[in-house]
Design an enzyme around this catalytic site. Structure first.
Site, PDB file in Angstrom:
ATOM      1  CB  SER A  69      -0.947   0.021   1.194  1.00  0.00           C
ATOM      2  OG  SER A  69      -2.024  -0.824   0.933  1.00  0.00           O
ATOM      3  CE  LYS A  72      -3.884   0.706  -0.873  1.00  0.00           C
ATOM      4  NZ  LYS A  72      -4.532   0.303   0.406  1.00  0.00           N
ATOM      5  CE1 TYR A 197      -4.875  -1.178  -4.320  1.00  0.00           C
ATOM      6  CE2 TYR A 197      -5.446  -3.507  -4.303  1.00  0.00           C
ATOM      7  CZ  TYR A 197      -5.138  -2.349  -3.620  1.00  0.00           C
ATOM      8  OH  TYR A 197      -5.088  -2.343  -2.249  1.00  0.00           O
ATOM      9  CE1 TYR A 245      -4.870   1.119   4.499  1.00  0.00           C
ATOM     10  CE2 TYR A 245      -3.190  -0.072   5.723  1.00  0.00           C
ATOM     11  CZ  TYR A 245      -3.740   0.341   4.526  1.00  0.00           C
ATOM     12  OH  TYR A 245      -3.146  -0.023   3.355  1.00  0.00           O
ATOM     13  CB  VAL A 263      -0.079  -5.738   4.341  1.00  0.00           C
ATOM     14  CG1 VAL A 263      -1.316  -5.104   4.922  1.00  0.00           C
ATOM     15  CG2 VAL A 263      -0.240  -6.066   2.876  1.00  0.00           C
TER      16      VAL A 263
HETATM   17  N1  GLU Z   1      -2.408  -5.334  -1.825  1.00  0.00           N
HETATM   18  C1  GLU Z   1      -2.904  -5.213  -0.462  1.00  0.00           C
HETATM   19  C2  GLU Z   1      -4.413  -5.339  -0.479  1.00  0.00           C
HETATM   20  O1  GLU Z   1      -5.031  -4.824  -1.371  1.00  0.00           O
HETATM   21  C3  GLU Z   1      -2.482  -3.877   0.079  1.00  0.00           C
HETATM   22  C4  GLU Z   1      -2.902  -3.669   1.511  1.00  0.00           C
HETATM   23  C5  GLU Z   1      -1.883  -2.941   2.332  1.00  0.00           C
HETATM   24  O2  GLU Z   1      -0.702  -2.921   2.017  1.00  0.00           O
HETATM   25  O3  GLU Z   1      -2.261  -2.381   3.366  1.00  0.00           O
HETATM   26  O4  GLU Z   1      -4.976  -5.936   0.389  1.00  0.00           O
END
Ligand code: GLU
Length: 314
Positions: A69, A72, A197, A245, A263
């Site tokens: 993430s 992003k 994604y 988050y 993650v």
């Molecule tokens: N590719 C992971 C998902 O979509 C990213 C989540 C993350 O890194 O927090 O669940």
């Protein structure tokens, strides 16, 4: 507090890496993505990049990891470049207070994700990038080229096995994408947006590369000028309020700097006008953010006085 010189900063990073290695509680590696479940949790790296200084590292800073993430942030910068403020018609700017992959929040808010860093919001920003480039291959080329330009490193690549692992198991993300589509908030077929994604999340970088890639968000005069100064302020604000988050408030309290976690155990943190810091430790805390990475950033903030809220430690 006077800013640390290179030798002092290196000693701080070495100390932080040693403390992380000695901590018996490494957190829990993300196991819902099969390829990530096998990662050795006994790894730790930290890197600090500042324009005009060598990038300082400690620990396993040459080991590539899945940025997940953290990607992003880069797609948000690209999507804002393509759509400008019209992007905010499709996604909000408020902290979610819910898990990163929450389905219920999207249903309650009728298909407009709370912010661009929870999964639903990131799927929308990736969808906007995809619409701007017309096909997943083009969107991924644009994302990869942005990240490579930011890091000044053409070797950065995507790990296709990690992407395939998520395509095979990412049912919650498919649910989110279909729900977005049902509300008219997805412009491309779900499998194309999600294919893009998942591959963007599967970009691999070392801590050194990631710290360098964050320099454009520091606003320093001699950092790569990939986005306007005004946009840097806005992206940093979103990283501060939404980058961890439902642990975003805790990160702001402990570290006091804009950051984005993934993650895979990576965190990119920006010290406005000063530095870009990457930390990586694969074990996660209960919010899905790197446990040792968060603790390391708290130590770094305390020892350097780097925080947007003031320099005094506890
Ligand atoms: N590719 C992971 C998902 O979509 C990213 C989540 C993350 O890194 O927090 O669940």
């Amino acid at each position: 507090m006077t800013p640390p010189d290179d030798a002092t900063l290196q000693a701080i990073l070495d100390r932080i890496a040693l403390e992380a290695r000695e901590d018996p509680d490494k957190g829990r590696v993300a196991d819902y993505i099969p390829e990530l479940a096998a990662i050795d949790p006994d790894q730790f790296a930290i890197a600090v990049a500042r324009p005009g200084h060598p990038t300082l590292i400690a620990g396993d800073a040459a080991t590539p990891f899945s940025i997940q993430s953290v990607s992003k942030v880069f797609t948000l910068a690209i999507a804002l470049g393509l759509r400008g403020d019209r992007l905010w018609e499709r996604v909000g700017r408020e902290p979610s207070g819910q898990a990163f992959d929450s389905v219920i929040l999207l249903e309650l808010e009728r298909g407009r994700p709370r912010n661009p860093f929870i999964n639903a919001g990131a799927i929308v920003t990736t969808d906007a990038v995809l619409s701007g480039t017309h096909e997943p291959r083009g969107a991924l080329a644009a994302i990869l080229s942005f990240v490579r330009d930011a890091a000044g490193d053409e070797k950065i690549h995507i790990n296709d096995s990690v992407a395939a692992s998520e395509i095979a198991t990412g049912h919650r993300n498919f649910a989110l994408a279909h729900y977005l589509l049902s509300h008219g908030n997805l412009e491309n077929p779900p499998h194309e947006t999600l294919g893009t994604y998942f591959h963007q999340c599967a970009i691999e970088m070392t801590c050194r590369q990631l710290a360098n890639a964050g320099l454009f968000l520091t606003g320093c005069d001699d950092a790569p000028g990939l986005v306007s100064p005004g946009r840097i302020r806005r992206i940093n604000a979103l990283m501060m309020t939404c980058g961890h988050y439902d642990g975003s408030g805790d990160y702001a309290y402990r570290v006091g700097l804009p950051g984005k976690s993934g993650v895979g155990g990576g965190i990119l943190t920006i010290v406005p006008d000063k530095a870009s810091v990457a930390v990586w430790a694969p074990g996660l805390n209960r919010y899905g953010n790197s446990k040792l990475g968060t603790e390391a950033m708290q130590r770094l903030s305390d020892l350097t006085g780097w925080s947007v809220f003031g320099t005094a430690p506890d």
